[in-house]
Design an enzyme around this catalytic site. Sequence first.
Site, PDB file in Angstrom:
ATOM      1  N   ASP A  98       0.861  -1.180   0.000  1.00 38.53           N
ATOM      2  CA  ASP A  98       0.000   0.000   0.000  1.00 38.53           C
ATOM      3  C   ASP A  98       0.903   1.237   0.000  1.00 38.53           C
ATOM      4  O   ASP A  98       1.969   1.228   0.616  1.00 38.53           O
ATOM      5  CB  ASP A  98      -0.858   0.046   1.258  1.00 38.53           C
ATOM      6  N   HIS A 154       5.466  -7.115  -0.466  1.00 38.57           N
ATOM      7  CA  HIS A 154       5.203  -8.394  -1.126  1.00 38.57           C
ATOM      8  C   HIS A 154       5.847  -8.444  -2.516  1.00 38.57           C
ATOM      9  O   HIS A 154       6.309  -7.430  -3.030  1.00 38.57           O
ATOM     10  CB  HIS A 154       3.692  -8.620  -1.223  1.00 38.57           C
ATOM     11  N   SER A 258       8.290   3.606   5.328  1.00 34.74           N
ATOM     12  CA  SER A 258       9.324   4.198   4.498  1.00 34.74           C
ATOM     13  C   SER A 258       8.953   4.125   3.028  1.00 34.74           C
ATOM     14  O   SER A 258       7.835   4.444   2.647  1.00 34.74           O
ATOM     15  CB  SER A 258      10.678   3.553   4.760  1.00 34.74           C
TER      16      SER A 258
END
Length: 300
Positions: A98, A154, A258
């Site tokens: 995200d 991911h 980050s």
Amino acid sequence: MIARGIAKGRERLLLGAIRWAPKRLFSTAVGHLARRTLPGAVRAPLYAAFARRVGAAIEEAERPLGEYPSIDAFFTRHLRPGLRPIDAQPATVVSPCDGTVAEVGTIDDARLVQAKGIDYKLETLVPDADAAARFDGGTFVTIYLAPRNYHRVHAPVEGRVTGYQHVPGAVFPVNDLSRRNVRGLYALNERLITFLDGPAGEVAVVMVAAAGVGHMTVSYDAVATRRARVGRPGPRVRFGAPRPIARGGELGTFHLGSTVVLLFEPGRIEIDGVGDGQTIRLGEAIGRWVAATARGGAAA
């Protein structure tokens, strides 16, 4: 004009504070506090207050808030199953996390764009000569993770994890102010680079640390980050037996938040419908991989 001058003066002051502040000490302290176990009675109210402040969707958390023993556990929470479906169309490249797209572009003459008017060298981001040569001329996507975002990273494509490289470094903030003013920001900060290989060619997933990020971990090995304040890049570790991973499989975790920089080889990826400033979610399609073309040769 006066307002613009005041804004520029304020920006210069903030930049000075960023450059001279004890960022490593601050990040170490934040990481230590984030891992401390909290009394059960304060957990849910504390996490809920933070979520309201930053806009985090606590209803997406896998477990009730009171079950997360520390701030770090809350930040690194898993999502409820099914909330981030992974695009299953053939040859799809998906978002690894995200976040908000900061930059998308071509690695031109071994340089990547950091922000308007600022670029940096590929070899400083990924200090491995073989990798720098393979990705030169390829495609990059930079994604910023805000405190409100899900903090796990991911795989953007299916394949095998072939190894990693840890690069000690600084911990500058990675907000817009730093991105527009600290030249080579992503190459200055500590990094943990995962290398993948598969039908999309070689892919590098670069996790970039920042001020307040306690540390980074990966799911496929025991990798120690924050082991040194500064220093020479660690060696590129190559697995004798690469570890298979599905598209959307978990690679690692930011313990706070980050930036992720994705690197793809030339001619292997077509980015589609993703632009600067766009909000994206894990598993959403950001492009497609295309048939392999050897450098100077024909399509496979």
